[in-house]
Design a protein around this motif. Structure first.
Motif, mmCIF file in Angstrom:
data_model
loop_
_atom_site.group_PDB
_atom_site.id
_atom_site.type_symbol
_atom_site.label_atom_id
_atom_site.label_comp_id
_atom_site.label_asym_id
_atom_site.label_seq_id
_atom_site.Cartn_x
_atom_site.Cartn_y
_atom_site.Cartn_z
ATOM 1 N N CYS B 85 0.805 -1.226 0.000
ATOM 2 C CA CYS B 85 0.000 0.000 0.000
ATOM 3 C C CYS B 85 0.835 1.270 0.000
ATOM 4 C CB CYS B 85 -0.942 -0.005 1.206
ATOM 5 S SG CYS B 85 -2.157 -1.318 1.136
ATOM 6 N N CYS B 110 -3.382 -1.878 -3.542
ATOM 7 C CA CYS B 110 -4.023 -1.494 -2.295
ATOM 8 C C CYS B 110 -5.418 -0.934 -2.541
ATOM 9 C CB CYS B 110 -3.150 -0.460 -1.575
ATOM 10 S SG CYS B 110 -3.549 -0.272 0.160
ATOM 11 N N SER B 111 -6.137 -1.535 -3.450
ATOM 12 C CA SER B 111 -7.446 -0.992 -3.799
ATOM 13 C C SER B 111 -8.556 -1.890 -3.300
ATOM 14 C CB SER B 111 -7.549 -0.838 -5.317
ATOM 15 O OG SER B 111 -8.875 -0.587 -5.681
ATOM 16 N N CYS B 112 -9.554 -1.266 -2.672
ATOM 17 C CA CYS B 112 -10.721 -2.033 -2.248
ATOM 18 C C CYS B 112 -11.514 -2.531 -3.457
ATOM 19 C CB CYS B 112 -11.651 -1.173 -1.394
ATOM 20 S SG CYS B 112 -11.106 -1.003 0.309
ATOM 21 N N LEU B 113 -11.499 -1.750 -4.515
ATOM 22 C CA LEU B 113 -12.342 -2.079 -5.658
ATOM 23 C C LEU B 113 -11.705 -3.149 -6.529
ATOM 24 C CD1 LEU B 113 -13.379 1.553 -6.598
ATOM 25 C CD2 LEU B 113 -14.629 -0.105 -5.217
ATOM 26 N N SER B 115 -8.521 -5.563 -6.021
ATOM 27 C CA SER B 115 -7.444 -5.885 -5.082
ATOM 28 C C SER B 115 -6.628 -7.075 -5.537
ATOM 29 C CB SER B 115 -8.022 -6.180 -3.696
ATOM 30 O OG SER B 115 -8.710 -5.056 -3.242
#
Lengths: 117, 433
Positions: B85, B110-113, B115
């Motif tokens: 991240c 590091c993406s929630c959408l 990952s």
């Protein structure tokens, strides 16, 4: 034209949703041996909906031991490394029907590390 | 062309598993609390934590040694399922404080959408003598020590490469060794041991196998194999000796060798290693005697054949049976000394008594050397059957058993002296050492 309308509607929905979300002013009082701890570094992680690691807010407690931030999320994690370097990310959940102002007394030295096994 | 061939050969060699090594793969998961779905092969949403405090972050994660006893860890591989991240993150992975490896990663994830999950693979050095600090049979601690940046961890898959030596031990049926002595009236036992040592199911040569018993030393003492295991992993020449009856479990004493199934030896019945000379004996029967009669000898009222009482009959043998079926024996209390035909007195009795005081019975009693066969012991004599050691005799020495047959020469019909095997069954006094 259709695409413009769709984007506009979506934007309105997002904005309206954001406005509709409850915003809370969270006040954390840092205690150690029941004594307020001024000038202590407090790290708060709140979900930002984008990063898996969320957004880290670095705070410092005031003269009365309070650290304060605002969030529209229902969960956040707190670390006070100077008082408990072992437990990073103590979780707090804001109750569904909480008032706009939420206050917690934190005793970081008493936090125990949770091991998921 | 030759270079390609050599390369192919090298690749094939590298791909071969290392003979004698096994692996154990397992997952540890001490990280939870994150809010995104994190498709890292774990249970998804909420099952990760980040080093900035998202979720319940911990830099350490304990696990219990999952390896079989006797295993030795030589290599450690840890797949840390991670989100990176920061612009760049650096960390080390350790096992009980010993470095596995260090990683620096600049691949942001590091993406929630969306990952993507990174498999950050830590591979240790090879430790033929064992991974330093690994706790066998106890708790170990995996550690992630972040030096810079920010990472999120979902779980860690650990693969331990280890060697494991096991011993399969077989024991012969116990015997009572030649020339062994009784201890506290207990026979001495010996069982020969054979051990086969394998490492991950492959025979292991050159191992100095040592034995031990769950009963301790003493009572069980060992002759250890004189030579190391051969090419088949076999060690011969081991022996266990004991004079304690009961069950002993024999296993390898080597600390790095396990014995999944210790050899269970029951020290109770056993053959004497030496064969015995078997002879038969009888007591006098008046029907076998003739000649002058004697009336009212000392202690008795009536008439008997003189040689039955005074010849090689009752006076010599101690007891005899007259024509009426009465058992006549020497009355030692009323006889003069020394006991001879001038001083002896007789009496009738219910049965002839043996050296141990027991009633001498055909089909039961034998005379033995009490230094070889415990008095009172039950034994099974080849071609004779089960008998009890109740009597002794001046001529019964060493591996010699005299089988009592009854009264008179008729009782010796069908008997011929022979050498045969004797099996100890039980008894023989207080054998409780």
């Amino acid at each position: 034209m259709k695409r413009f309308v769709s984007v506009a509607l979506l934007s309105m929905f997002v904005v309206c949703s954001a406005v509709a979300a409850d915003s809370h002013r969270v006040r954390l009082r840092i205690l150690d041996n029941e004594q307020a701890q001024p000038g202590v570094k407090v790290l708060v992680v709140v979900p930002d909906g984008v990063h898996t690691s969320g957004t880290t807010i670095a705070l410092k407690s005031d003269a009365e031991g309070f650290a304060e931030f605002t969030t529209d999320q229902k969960v956040f994690w707190v670390s006070v490394p100077s008082l408990n370097p072992q437990v990073l990310g103590q979780r707090f959940d804001i109750p569904e029907k909480a008032a706009a102002d939420v206050r917690w007394d934190l005793r970081p030295r008493e936090w125990k590390r949770e091991v998921k096994r | 062309m030759r270079g390609r061939f050599l390369l192919a050969l090298l690749c094939a060699f590298v791909a071969l598993p290392v003979v004698g090594q096994q692996t154990k793969t397992f997952s540890i998961d001490c990280w939870s609390g994150g809010w995104c779905a994190m498709p890292c092969g774990g249970s998804g949403q909420g099952n990760y934590a980040c080093s900035n405090g998202t979720g319940a972050w911990t830099p350490t994660c304990p696990f219990n040694d999952p390896l079989p006893q006797g295993a030795k860890v030589t290599d450690v591989v840890a797949h840390v399922w991670t989100h990176q991240c920061d612009t760049s993150s650096s960390w080390t992975a350790t096992l009980n404080g010993t470095l596995i490896s260090a990683i620096t990663d600049s691949t942001q994830s590091c993406s929630c959408l969306n990952s993507p999950c990174l498999d950050e693979t830590h591979t240790s050095s090879n430790y033929p003598g064992g991974f330093p600090g690994y706790v066998y049979g106890g708790s170990n601690t995996f550690g992630i020590n972040l030096q810079s940046g920010l990472i999120c961890v979902e779980h860690v898959d650990i693969t331990l490469t280890y060697t494991a030596k096991t011993a399969a031990i077989t024991a012969t049926e116990p015997i009572i060794p030649r020339n062994s002595a009784l201890t506290n009236n207990c026979v001495q036992y010996r069982s020969d041991l054979t051990g086969v040592v394998t490492q991950n199911n492959q025979p292991l040569a050159g191992v100095n196998l040592l034995y031990e018993s769950d009963r301790g030393t003493p009572p069980d003492t060992f002759t250890q194999p004189r030579q190391a295991t051969d090419a088949t992993g076999t060690a011969t020449g081991g022996q266990v000796m004991t004079n304690r009856q009961g069950v002993a479990h024999i296993k390898a004493a080597n600390t790095d060798i396990t014995t999944p199934n210790p050899a269970a030896i029951t020290f109770q019945e056993a053959n004497w290693e030496s064969q015995f000379l078997m002879t038969g004996y009888i007591l006098a029967n008046e029907a076998d005697y003739n000649g002058p009669m004697v009336t009212n000898p000392c202690g008795l009222q009536g008439t008997w054949v003189r040689t039955f009482l005074y010849g090689n009959g009752v006076l010599m043998q101690g007891s005899g049976q007259d024509l009426n079926g009465n058992i006549i024996t020497i009355d030692w209390a009323n006889s003069g000394r020394p006991v001879n035909q001038n001083t002896v007195c007789f009496m009738t009795t219910d049965c002839p008594h043996t050296a141990s005081g027991a009633c001498l019975q055909a089909g039961t009693s034998i005379a033995v050397d009490p230094a070889v066969v415990p008095m009172g012991a039950s034994v099974n004599i080849e071609n004779v059957g089960t008998r009890v050691a109740q009597d002794t005799g001046g001529a019964i020495n060493g591996y010699h058993i005299d089988v009592y047959r009854g009264f008179g020469h008729a009782a010796m019909q069908g008997w011929g002296n022979f050498r045969g095997t004797v099996r100890y069954l039980s008894g023989g006094g207080q054998c409780a050492n």
